[in-house]
Write a protein that holds these residues in place. Structure first.
Motif, PDB file in Angstrom:
ATOM      1  N   LEU A 241      -8.323  14.019  -4.578  1.00 47.70           N
ATOM      2  CA  LEU A 241      -7.105  13.381  -4.623  1.00 47.70           C
ATOM      3  C   LEU A 241      -6.696  12.959  -3.128  1.00 47.70           C
ATOM      4  O   LEU A 241      -6.221  11.789  -2.800  1.00 47.70           O
ATOM      5  CB  LEU A 241      -5.743  14.532  -5.068  1.00 47.70           C
ATOM      6  N   PHE A 242      -6.848  13.727  -2.368  1.00 46.19           N
ATOM      7  CA  PHE A 242      -6.537  13.560  -0.602  1.00 46.19           C
ATOM      8  C   PHE A 242      -7.493  12.557  -0.148  1.00 46.19           C
ATOM      9  O   PHE A 242      -6.729  11.573   0.419  1.00 46.19           O
ATOM     10  CB  PHE A 242      -6.538  14.778  -0.094  1.00 46.19           C
ATOM     11  N   LEU A 243      -8.811  12.594  -0.289  1.00 51.08           N
ATOM     12  CA  LEU A 243      -9.445  11.732   0.244  1.00 51.08           C
ATOM     13  C   LEU A 243      -9.412  10.241  -0.392  1.00 51.08           C
ATOM     14  O   LEU A 243      -9.603   9.377   0.375  1.00 51.08           O
ATOM     15  CB  LEU A 243     -10.828  12.271   0.457  1.00 51.08           C
TER      16      LEU A 243
ATOM     17  N   GLY B  13      -5.942  10.214   3.222  1.00 56.98           N
ATOM     18  CA  GLY B  13      -7.533  10.005   3.341  1.00 56.98           C
ATOM     19  C   GLY B  13      -7.880   8.662   3.864  1.00 56.98           C
ATOM     20  O   GLY B  13      -8.793   8.595   4.430  1.00 56.98           O
TER      21      GLY B  13
ATOM     22  N   PHE C 297       3.100   9.225   0.222  1.00 53.05           N
ATOM     23  CA  PHE C 297       1.717  10.370   0.276  1.00 53.05           C
ATOM     24  C   PHE C 297       0.707   9.489  -0.564  1.00 53.05           C
ATOM     25  O   PHE C 297      -0.721   9.549  -0.007  1.00 53.05           O
ATOM     26  CB  PHE C 297       2.080  11.322  -0.835  1.00 53.05           C
ATOM     27  N   TRP C 298       0.914   8.598  -1.510  1.00 53.37           N
ATOM     28  CA  TRP C 298      -0.188   7.808  -2.147  1.00 53.37           C
ATOM     29  C   TRP C 298      -0.599   6.630  -1.421  1.00 53.37           C
ATOM     30  O   TRP C 298       0.057   6.115  -0.723  1.00 53.37           O
ATOM     31  CB  TRP C 298       0.273   7.512  -3.500  1.00 53.37           C
ATOM     32  N   GLN C 299      -1.623   5.991  -1.577  1.00 54.21           N
ATOM     33  CA  GLN C 299      -2.051   4.475  -1.112  1.00 54.21           C
ATOM     34  C   GLN C 299      -1.664   3.554  -1.674  1.00 54.21           C
ATOM     35  O   GLN C 299      -1.456   2.402  -1.226  1.00 54.21           O
ATOM     36  CB  GLN C 299      -3.698   4.569  -1.090  1.00 54.21           C
TER      37      GLN C 299
ATOM     38  N   LYS D 106      -7.217   9.225  -2.777  1.00 48.80           N
ATOM     39  CA  LYS D 106      -5.994   8.728  -3.624  1.00 48.80           C
ATOM     40  C   LYS D 106      -4.718   8.389  -2.463  1.00 48.80           C
ATOM     41  O   LYS D 106      -3.886   7.755  -2.685  1.00 48.80           O
ATOM     42  CB  LYS D 106      -5.724   9.351  -4.549  1.00 48.80           C
ATOM     43  N   SER D 107      -4.898   9.265  -1.323  1.00 46.85           N
ATOM     44  CA  SER D 107      -3.602   9.674  -0.627  1.00 46.85           C
ATOM     45  C   SER D 107      -3.943   8.594   0.661  1.00 46.85           C
ATOM     46  O   SER D 107      -4.982   8.324   1.100  1.00 46.85           O
ATOM     47  CB  SER D 107      -3.512  10.956  -0.198  1.00 46.85           C
TER      48      SER D 107
END
Lengths: 338, 502
Positions: free
Chosen positions: A202-204, A210, B357-359, A206-207
């Protein structure tokens, strides 16, 4: 993607070829040896649970390293971060006066993450403030951590009356992470490893964090123009990596050894480095590669007993794996340059 | 030896670097090869030294056609080059460097030869000193003596005075005159007219890969300048004059490192609404100037104020400049401003200052799609920045730029763009962006600077040598200032040095 599969196949072929050669030279029955590695790792649920017990810390370390590599950091210091996590966790477990096991274990888990992360932060600060490359800083800190754990085991934390390489006194049973009957893997370990995999993904991928880490890893100079400070994110990524390594250390003391031993990290940090490189710094191949390495690790343990070969042979086999992995990586680099 | 280039052409893919270049450098003369950056001087010399193959034409030595396939072929014939950056072995000693590349003789004879040559030219070189401890000028002296010792008969010098001290220059010039006098053929590549004037017997000017002028000494400077930078352009229609307001950027007693000479400047103020063009040859200090204003380079001495805020002398400076709506678009887009292996939409996500938080892939894909349309970028949102051509990378950078920016610093904004794209960039900068914004840009194209700026700064050797409103200066004065033709004393100094030795 196809290339990665090819690389993995190439590495596997090399591992088997190389290992066969070594076994042949050592005058051991080659096919029998492979059979026993298989039997010793995947033949029974008990054996398989042992493999999983290795898989868990490998996954935790690998996920941490994915964060560091994303920012183009070589966190060799992960080995020391595992050790410091184990020490931090153990410090809480040894704390007198706490009664509730769930509370103690939770606190210990958190402490392990904090100490592991702090040890990572130290390597990061050496890089960002001191100009020490993270490889050398990390390597130095690994020695310090190793020295520290030996001092604790032979000094303040030694068993009453005797100080020995076999480690500190066993933890009371209530502080062992519980396992399914007949299994050697704790529920909690599996859950934590799988959650870590999902969170890392998720972090790498999608966020925004990342994406920022990737941007810094690709071009720290350009990152400045996007108001992304490389220093801050270097520190963040190495702290995350250290915290994950600390979790691996916690698993080693509460789910596997139930005490602190000098080799508490079992070299899983270094193994994870190779694993992540072999996976091409991607998360998808990691669970499978980790299973393969863990199986080999556990399966080779009983070779000396069953086949009467020298006990160093399992080490040699693991060395072959590592060399083959490096070779495949080297070839991949060359291919890129051509 | 006479060196003759006949109809030399060189192509790199579809780019023509040299077209039908013919010139003759006669034995015993110093032949100047001048032109702005990218005119083709270096390419021509690389062909003569065997580093690059020509695409067409012939090279004749004393009237005979020769084939130069490798640098070694050139060295065998006696063609040697003194490079701008020392091409030596820093860990070896002076003597060791001196003895490389020539047929081996005894150490004593090398020592004797080195001492003899150094004495003849007035160079002071300690044979046992390690070369890394020496100055650029001293390393150049060793290389020059080595080439002489190896019996070089055609000597090429590439910008030989870059990074050397005036005293070393005063030694180098007479040395070169002496060598030419003794029968060496010397080719001097330079864009500093004052030096060319004091050294050369003949000059050939290259522009965009063509020979535009050839002349013997004495030289008529306006002619050379015109050949170098093109004819004085016809008065084009000026963009609408902008009204200027408060001071937005001021620099005071600045000393900074970077580029070759660093940058020294006393005091400078830019006002809102101004468009300031930074002229100067490559590495004269313009890039350092832009980076100082963006907070990316920290000055060793002096103060910089952006919108009345003092920039701190720490890494925070660039962030503070950014918060004051200052943007910097570097010339080297892929090296400094864009990310390889990261998609166009992700670039928009990175640029988005709102923390999330999200891209937010969908939203950024829409932004990328819109930018691709508005800015006519040839690419798709999922393409990575390195998939784009240079011109499209520049369009992407402009698309990423916050239209509310108040201070826009551009390094060579039309680099690698065709004429129409270049015009489009300027239309965008001057018409779409706020007219209150202060635009500071550098460009190697003098025409671009004269056409678009309200005010011109000319950089030479790390200093501002001209600061003038565009309306109050002209093509000739700016070109002269760029080539160091303002300080007449400098030339006389050098000439004095020459006559002293002679």
């Amino acid at each position: 993607m196809v290339q990665i599969v090819k690389d993995i196949l190439a590495a596997a072929t090399l591992v088997f070829g190389f290992t066969s050669l070594v076994l042949f030279i050592a005058d051991a029955p080659v096919l029998d040896a492979f059979k026993h590695i298989w039997l010793g790792s995947f033949a029974s649920t008990m054996k398989f649970s042992q493999v999983l017990a290795v898989w868990v810390p490998l996954i935790l370390c690998s996920c941490g390293l994915l964060f560091a590599f994303r920012a183009n950091l070589w966190n060799i210091g992960i080995e020391g971060q595992v050790i410091m996590g184990a020490i931090g966790g153990m410090a809480v477990l040894r704390f007198p006066g706490l009664e509730n096991p769930v509370l103690i274990l939770t606190l210990s888990f958190i402490a392990a993450m904090i100490t592991g992360g702090a040890w990572g932060l130290l390597a990061g600060l050496l890089k960002t403030r001191g100009g020490v490359h993270e490889i050398f800083g990390g390597l130095g800190l690994n020695f310090v951590a190793q020295g520290f754990i030996l001092w604790l085991i032979f000094g303040p934390w030694k068993r009453p009356g005797i100080a020995s390489m076999s480690g500190t006194e066993l933890l009371p049973h209530k502080l062992w992470l519980s396992s399914p009957p007949g299994w050697r893997i704790a529920y909690a370990g599996l859950v934590v490893a799988i959650c870590t995999l999902i969170l890392t993904w998720l972090f790498l991928y999608k966020s925004k964090l990342g994406l920022k880490l990737k941007a810094i890893g690709k071009n720290p100079r350009a990152a400045l123009l996007y108001d992304i400070s490389p220093e801050g994110y270097y520190l963040l990524s190495i702290i995350i990596c250290g915290a994950f390594a600390g979790m691996a250390g916690f698993m080693q003391i509460t789910a596997v050894y139930h005490r602190l031993i000098p080799a508490i990290s079992s070299g899983y940090g270094y193994l994870a480095l190779l694993l992540v490189m072999l996976a091409g710094y991607r998360i998808v191949p990691i669970p499978f590669l980790a299973l393969f390495f863990a199986g080999l690790n556990v399966g080779a343990i009983q070779l000396p007993i069953v086949l009467q070969v020298d006990s160093t042979l399992s080490g040699v086999i693991q060395g072959c794996c590592v060399l083959s992995a490096l070779f495949v990586l080297g070839m991949r680099q060359r291919r890129k340059q051509l | 030896m006479d060196v003759e280039f006949q109809h030399i052409s060189k192509r790199f893919g579809s780019v023509k670097a040299l077209t039908d270049v013919s010139l003759t450098a006669k034995q015993g003369t110093i032949h100047g090869l001048i032109g702005e950056n990218g005119a083709g001087k270096s390419t021509l010399m690389k062909i003569l030294t065997g580093y690059q193959a020509k695409s067409g034409g012939d090279i004749l030595i004393n009237g005979e056609k020769i084939a130069l396939k490798t640098p070694d072929d050139a060295a065998q014939i006696g063609i040697g080059m003194l490079y701008q950056e020392p091409m030596d072995f820093p860990h070896l000693t002076v003597l060791e460097n001196f003895s490389l590349g020539c047929p081996a003789i005894s150490r004593e004879r090398f020592t004797a030869s080195l001492k003899h040559l150094a004495y003849a030219f007035g160079f002071q070189l300690a044979p046992k000193r390690r070369v890394e401890l020496l100055t650029v000028g001293e390393r150049q002296q060793i290389e020059l003596l080595r080439l002489i010792h190896c019996e070089t008969s055609v000597l090429i010098l590439d910008e030989p005075t870059t990074g050397i001290s005036p005293a070393q220059k005063a030694l180098l010039f007479p040395a070169l005159k002496k060598l030419a006098h003794e029968g060496m053929t010397i080719l001097l590549v330079s864009h500093k007219l004052d030096e060319v004037a004091s050294l050369c017997d003949e000059v050939t000017v290259l522009r965009h890969g063509n020979v535009t002028h050839h002349t013997n000494a004495p030289f008529h400077f306006p002619e050379l300048l015109e050949a170098m930078f093109g004819a004085v352009p016809e008065q084009k229609e000026k963009p609408v004059a902008r009204s200027t307001g408060n001071a937005v950027l001021s620099m005071d007693k600045i000393q900074a490192g970077g580029e070759r000479q660093g940058l020294q400047l006393n005091s400078f103020t830019a006002k809102s609404g101004e468009i300031i063009g930074l002229a100067g040859l490559d590495g004269a200090g313009q890039s350092t100037f832009l980076r100082l204003a963006a907070g990316l380079t920290i000055p060793a001495k002096g103060e910089i104020q952006l919108f009345s805020t003092q920039l701190p002398k720490s890494k925070k400076a660039s962030r503070i400049a950014g918060n004051l709506q200052t943007v910097f678009l570097p010339a080297d887009r892929l090296e400094e401003a864009l990310f390889t292996d990261i998609s166009l939409s992700d670039h928009f996500s990175l640029r988005d200052k709102k923390s999330s938080f999200w891209q937010k892939n969908q939203k950024n894909k829409q932004r990328a799609d819109k930018a691709i349309q508005t800015f006519s970028i040839k690419g798709r949102p999922a393409d990575t920045a390195d998939d784009l051509s240079g011109g499209n990378q520049q369009r992407l950078l402009l698309a990423l730029l916050d239209p509310k920016s108040r201070m826009i610093l551009l390094e060579n904004p039309t680099r690698g763009l065709d004429i129409r794209s270049g015009q489009w960039v300027w239309e965008y900068l001057t018409q779409t962006l706020s007219s209150e914004a202060c635009i500071v840009f550098s460009s190697p194209e003098l025409d671009e600077i004269l056409h678009y700026s309200d005010r011109i700064l000319v950089f030479y050797d790390g200093k501002i040598v001209l600061d003038s409103l565009t309306a109050e200066t002209d093509h000739g004065s700016v070109a002269a200032a760029m080539t160091g033709m303002t300080g007449k004393e400098k030339i006389s100094n050098i000439e004095q040095g020459i006559s002293n030795v002679e």
